[in-house]
Design an enzyme around this catalytic site. Structure first.
Site, mmCIF file in Angstrom:
data_model
loop_
_atom_site.group_PDB
_atom_site.id
_atom_site.type_symbol
_atom_site.label_atom_id
_atom_site.label_comp_id
_atom_site.label_asym_id
_atom_site.label_seq_id
_atom_site.Cartn_x
_atom_site.Cartn_y
_atom_site.Cartn_z
ATOM 1 C CG ASP A 34 -25.870 9.819 -21.449
ATOM 2 O OD1 ASP A 34 -24.866 10.005 -22.172
ATOM 3 O OD2 ASP A 34 -26.972 10.372 -21.673
ATOM 4 C CG PHE A 151 -6.915 16.436 -30.322
ATOM 5 C CD1 PHE A 151 -7.066 17.647 -30.991
ATOM 6 C CD2 PHE A 151 -6.406 16.452 -29.031
ATOM 7 C CE1 PHE A 151 -6.698 18.847 -30.384
ATOM 8 C CE2 PHE A 151 -6.032 17.641 -28.420
ATOM 9 C CZ PHE A 151 -6.181 18.852 -29.093
ATOM 10 C CG PHE A 248 -7.700 15.888 -42.625
ATOM 11 C CD1 PHE A 248 -7.184 14.737 -42.038
ATOM 12 C CD2 PHE A 248 -8.968 16.288 -42.273
ATOM 13 C CE1 PHE A 248 -7.928 14.008 -41.129
ATOM 14 C CE2 PHE A 248 -9.720 15.564 -41.367
ATOM 15 C CZ PHE A 248 -9.199 14.432 -40.799
ATOM 16 C CB ALA A 251 -10.531 16.946 -53.632
ATOM 17 C CB CYS A 259 -16.595 18.053 -34.665
ATOM 18 S SG CYS A 259 -17.218 17.154 -33.223
HETATM 19 P P1 NAD Z 1 -22.780 12.904 -28.196
HETATM 20 O O1 NAD Z 1 -23.974 13.726 -28.472
HETATM 21 O O2 NAD Z 1 -22.559 11.649 -28.947
HETATM 22 O O3 NAD Z 1 -22.743 12.524 -26.643
HETATM 23 C C1 NAD Z 1 -23.015 13.416 -25.618
HETATM 24 C C2 NAD Z 1 -23.718 12.645 -24.497
HETATM 25 O O4 NAD Z 1 -23.808 13.480 -23.347
HETATM 26 C C3 NAD Z 1 -25.154 12.238 -24.846
HETATM 27 O O5 NAD Z 1 -25.310 10.852 -24.645
HETATM 28 C C4 NAD Z 1 -26.011 13.038 -23.852
HETATM 29 O O6 NAD Z 1 -27.172 12.363 -23.452
HETATM 30 C C5 NAD Z 1 -25.037 13.188 -22.704
HETATM 31 N N1 NAD Z 1 -25.342 14.250 -21.729
HETATM 32 C C6 NAD Z 1 -25.779 15.507 -21.936
HETATM 33 N N2 NAD Z 1 -25.877 16.159 -20.763
HETATM 34 C C7 NAD Z 1 -25.487 15.295 -19.786
HETATM 35 C C8 NAD Z 1 -25.353 15.364 -18.380
HETATM 36 N N3 NAD Z 1 -25.652 16.478 -17.707
HETATM 37 N N4 NAD Z 1 -24.919 14.271 -17.718
HETATM 38 C C9 NAD Z 1 -24.610 13.141 -18.366
HETATM 39 N N5 NAD Z 1 -24.727 13.012 -19.699
HETATM 40 C C10 NAD Z 1 -25.153 14.080 -20.402
HETATM 41 O O7 NAD Z 1 -21.538 13.883 -28.380
HETATM 42 P P2 NAD Z 1 -20.041 13.500 -28.827
HETATM 43 O O8 NAD Z 1 -19.967 13.371 -30.285
HETATM 44 O O9 NAD Z 1 -19.528 12.429 -27.955
HETATM 45 O O10 NAD Z 1 -19.311 14.870 -28.457
HETATM 46 C C11 NAD Z 1 -19.155 15.271 -27.136
HETATM 47 C C12 NAD Z 1 -18.223 16.470 -27.089
HETATM 48 O O11 NAD Z 1 -16.930 16.077 -27.552
HETATM 49 C C13 NAD Z 1 -18.640 17.629 -27.989
HETATM 50 O O12 NAD Z 1 -18.267 18.829 -27.372
HETATM 51 C C14 NAD Z 1 -17.821 17.416 -29.238
HETATM 52 O O13 NAD Z 1 -17.580 18.626 -29.930
HETATM 53 C C15 NAD Z 1 -16.536 16.859 -28.685
HETATM 54 N N6 NAD Z 1 -15.780 15.982 -29.577
HETATM 55 C C16 NAD Z 1 -16.432 15.079 -30.362
HETATM 56 C C17 NAD Z 1 -15.695 14.216 -31.182
HETATM 57 C C18 NAD Z 1 -16.369 13.217 -32.093
HETATM 58 O O14 NAD Z 1 -15.710 12.671 -32.956
HETATM 59 N N7 NAD Z 1 -17.645 12.961 -31.964
HETATM 60 C C19 NAD Z 1 -14.297 14.270 -31.162
HETATM 61 C C20 NAD Z 1 -13.663 15.193 -30.322
HETATM 62 C C21 NAD Z 1 -14.418 16.041 -29.536
HETATM 63 C C1 UGA Z 2 -12.749 15.489 -36.648
HETATM 64 C C2 UGA Z 2 -11.238 15.602 -36.393
HETATM 65 O O1 UGA Z 2 -10.541 14.863 -37.392
HETATM 66 C C3 UGA Z 2 -10.873 15.074 -35.012
HETATM 67 O O2 UGA Z 2 -9.489 15.288 -34.766
HETATM 68 C C4 UGA Z 2 -11.692 15.828 -33.978
HETATM 69 O O3 UGA Z 2 -11.424 15.321 -32.689
HETATM 70 C C5 UGA Z 2 -13.159 15.681 -34.280
HETATM 71 O O4 UGA Z 2 -13.426 16.176 -35.617
HETATM 72 C C6 UGA Z 2 -14.004 16.486 -33.359
HETATM 73 O O5 UGA Z 2 -13.563 17.452 -32.792
HETATM 74 O O6 UGA Z 2 -15.148 16.082 -33.252
HETATM 75 P P1 UGA Z 2 -14.417 13.534 -37.343
HETATM 76 O O7 UGA Z 2 -15.351 14.656 -37.634
HETATM 77 O O8 UGA Z 2 -14.889 12.423 -36.490
HETATM 78 O O9 UGA Z 2 -13.081 14.106 -36.637
HETATM 79 O O10 UGA Z 2 -13.927 12.871 -38.704
HETATM 80 P P2 UGA Z 2 -12.884 13.324 -39.838
HETATM 81 O O11 UGA Z 2 -12.127 12.146 -40.266
HETATM 82 O O12 UGA Z 2 -12.112 14.508 -39.426
HETATM 83 O O13 UGA Z 2 -13.846 13.726 -41.043
HETATM 84 C C7 UGA Z 2 -14.649 14.896 -40.997
HETATM 85 C C8 UGA Z 2 -15.230 15.155 -42.379
HETATM 86 O O14 UGA Z 2 -14.209 15.625 -43.255
HETATM 87 C C9 UGA Z 2 -15.833 13.926 -43.062
HETATM 88 O O15 UGA Z 2 -17.037 14.278 -43.688
HETATM 89 C C10 UGA Z 2 -14.792 13.530 -44.084
HETATM 90 O O16 UGA Z 2 -15.354 12.891 -45.207
HETATM 91 C C11 UGA Z 2 -14.227 14.884 -44.460
HETATM 92 N N1 UGA Z 2 -12.849 14.813 -45.002
HETATM 93 C C12 UGA Z 2 -11.841 14.379 -44.221
HETATM 94 C C13 UGA Z 2 -12.609 15.218 -46.307
HETATM 95 O O17 UGA Z 2 -13.526 15.641 -47.039
HETATM 96 N N2 UGA Z 2 -11.328 15.160 -46.786
HETATM 97 C C14 UGA Z 2 -10.283 14.729 -46.029
HETATM 98 O O18 UGA Z 2 -9.139 14.718 -46.532
HETATM 99 C C15 UGA Z 2 -10.553 14.327 -44.706
#
Ligand code: NAD
Ligand code: UGA
Length: 451
Positions: A34, A151, A248, A251, A259
């Site tokens: 990181d 996902f 999902f 309500a 995301c």
């Molecule tokens: P996050 O902000 O929690 O983490 C990203 C990390 O990357 C940070 O710690 C940042 O410092 C680091 N970073 C940035 N540039 C860097 C570099 N050049 N080298 C090394 N580290 C670097 O983000 P996140 O929630 O983990 O999401 C990451 C990606 O995954 C996003 O594109 C998001 O849309 C996707 N995603 C997130 C979730 C989720 O539930 N959070 C689920 C599926 C997909």
């Molecule tokens: C969501 C997707 O569920 C993941 O599959 C995906 O990987 C991720 O986004 C991503 O791309 O970052 P996340 O945002 O972590 O995951 O959590 P969810 O459980 O999806 O909830 C998202 C929001 O929707 C929350 O605010 C939750 O309260 C709301 N929600 C969820 C509802 O209002 N109703 C539902 O039935 C489900």
């Protein structure tokens, strides 16, 4: 026996750290990089900087297989498969900001060997092509680029990672796809092999569809409030149809998190930039915004002017099981209430410290009952299971006006009302105000009393 490949993870946030810990749990050595030195130092000391159930234990358990570094070379010199897990935040236009993703390509050393570079960050369709062009321009065409969207959802991230519904791998390089498929073999899940653009679209479309499902059920809930139907029972009934499914369809006050909003907006922008107006997605976002406004309107129906009224928010995180405050509904609701002149108190079992600097003007309490003492209304924002355990009779007694607005339909309306609370959920007949059937019942009751 062949040694499992060394894995590299670039970006140790929610996705990166969960992926790293899970790959380590599967027996791989994982080198995590990181750019935030404090984060890396804390992780080296065994401190997980985010709240995600089970993650700390998994990191500690696998510490021999997890290395944390700020140096990209530590990753590229050892790892055969490197996952890019950096953030892809929205820009003001709504397009995805690919600065961090592009920076990773720029940072790869010139002498990098035969590696698979797997994009786990959520990126718009067309990004793979752009990344390949950047690699080619740098003379790194031998780097095997694949799209491998993630996902997992927060709060269930480890279970989701270990038991995925599918693993999507998009690319043209069969060797790279085989290596990734082999890495995921222990997960015993379906591997979807496709091209890069399709993999990118599977991710974008999945999030957009889930967000659409939520906005759809929220609109059904709003119609339920006008017609006396109960959205929770409607969702159960709809969900029994396997073509629809029960997931999902809860309500509430709409989706938050880092995301759904960003990815829906990025898909809408992508479509618009390519000349197609994605109509549904505008409504999905609009309904999501209005849902929070409706919540504040519900308070107004019960309390009249909110000026100087004490309102308690139960829960701050964007969903239970996380301390993530990104795009949390609580931020919008709290600022609306403050703008109406209310005195806002809040409690969250996990996210208080993360929330504090984001919620200036809100009194954050460590004790939920202390927060509820003397308030004019309580609003359930995040359905933490511990709130379901509250003694509602006691709660009704300590509040100044026992009004409970349940933004996530956590409580049973009858129990809340029996406890002495004026209860209003989302799309449920427990709502006293605004529910014609209830009004008729109340009218009939008062008519028969009068007679
Ligand atoms: P996050 O902000 O929690 O983490 C990203 C990390 O990357 C940070 O710690 C940042 O410092 C680091 N970073 C940035 N540039 C860097 C570099 N050049 N080298 C090394 N580290 C670097 O983000 P996140 O929630 O983990 O999401 C990451 C990606 O995954 C996003 O594109 C998001 O849309 C996707 N995603 C997130 C979730 C989720 O539930 N959070 C689920 C599926 C997909
Ligand atoms: C969501 C997707 O569920 C993941 O599959 C995906 O990987 C991720 O986004 C991503 O791309 O970052 P996340 O945002 O972590 O995951 O959590 P969810 O459980 O999806 O909830 C998202 C929001 O929707 C929350 O605010 C939750 O309260 C709301 N929600 C969820 C509802 O209002 N109703 C539902 O039935 C489900």
């Amino acid at each position: 026996m062949t040694q499992p490949p060394v894995i590299g993870v670039i970006g140790v946030g929610y996705v990166g750290l969960v992926s790293a810990a899970c790959f380590a749990e599967l027996g791989n050595h994982v080198i995590c990089r990181d750019i935030i030195p404090e984060k890396i130092e804390r992780l080296r000391d065994g401190h997980v900087p985010i709240y995600e159930p089970g993650l700390s234990d998994l990191v500690v358990k696998n510490r021999q297989r997890l290395t944390f570094t700020t140096e990209i070379r530590d990753v590229t010199e050892q790892a055969g498969i490197i996952f890019v897990c950096v953030n892809t935040p929205p820009m003001y236009s709504g397009d995805a900001d690919l600065t961090f993703v592009e920076a990773v390509i720029a940072e790869l050393p010139d002498d990098i060997g035969d590696v698979v570079l797997a994009m786990k960050s959520t990126v718009p369709v067309g990004t793979g092509e752009r990344m390949q062009a950047l690699l080619d321009a740098r003379g790194l065409s031998h780097v095997r680029y694949v799209s491998n969207p993630e996902f997992l959802k927060e709060g269930d991230a480890i279970t989701d990672f270990m038991h995925p519904d599918r693993v999507v791998i998009g690319g043209t390089d069969d060797v790279a796809i085989d290596r990734l498929a082999q890495l995921h073999a222990p997960l015993e899940t379906r591997i979807v092999r496709t091209d890069v653009a399709t993999a990118e679209m599977i991710k974008a479309a999945s999030n957009a569809f889930l967000a659409t499902k939520i906005s759809f059920i929220n609109e059904i809930a709003n119609v339920c409030e006008e017609t006396g139907a109960d959205v929770t029972a409607v969702a159960e009934g709809m969900g029994l149809d396997r073509r629809i499914g029960r997931h999902f369809l809860n309500a509430g006050i709409g989706f938050g998190g880092s995301c759904f909003g960003k990815d829906v907006s990025a898909l809408k922008q992508l479509a618009g930039n390519s000349g197609y107006h994605f109509q549904i997605l505008n409504s999905v976002m609009e309904v999501n915004e209005l849902q929070k406004r409706r919540l504040v309107a519900k308070l107004g129906k019960h309390l009249g002017s909110l000026r100087d009224k004490k309102i308690a928010l139960l829960g701050l995180a964007f969903k239970p099981g996380t301390d993530d405050m990104r795009e949390a509904a609580s931020l919008i609701v709290a600022s609306r209430l403050l703008a109406e002149g209310a005195i806002v108190r809040a409690h969250d079992p996990v996210a208080s410290e993360v929330a504090r600097p984001l919620l200036r003007g809100v009194e954050i309490h460590d004790d939920v009952l202390e927060m509820l003492e003397g308030v004019d209304a309580a609003v359930l924002i995040t359905e933490w299971p511990q709130y379901a355990e509250l003694d509602l009779v006691h709660v009704a007694k300590i509040m100044r006006t026992p009004v409970l607005i349940d933004g996530r339909n956590l409580f049973a309306p009858e129990l809340a009302e029996r406890a002495g609370l004026t209860y209003e959920g989302i799309g449920r007949p427990g709502a006293v105000v605004g529910n014609p059937r209830r009004r008729e019942q109340d009218g009939a009751a008062s008519a028969s009393t009068e007679a």
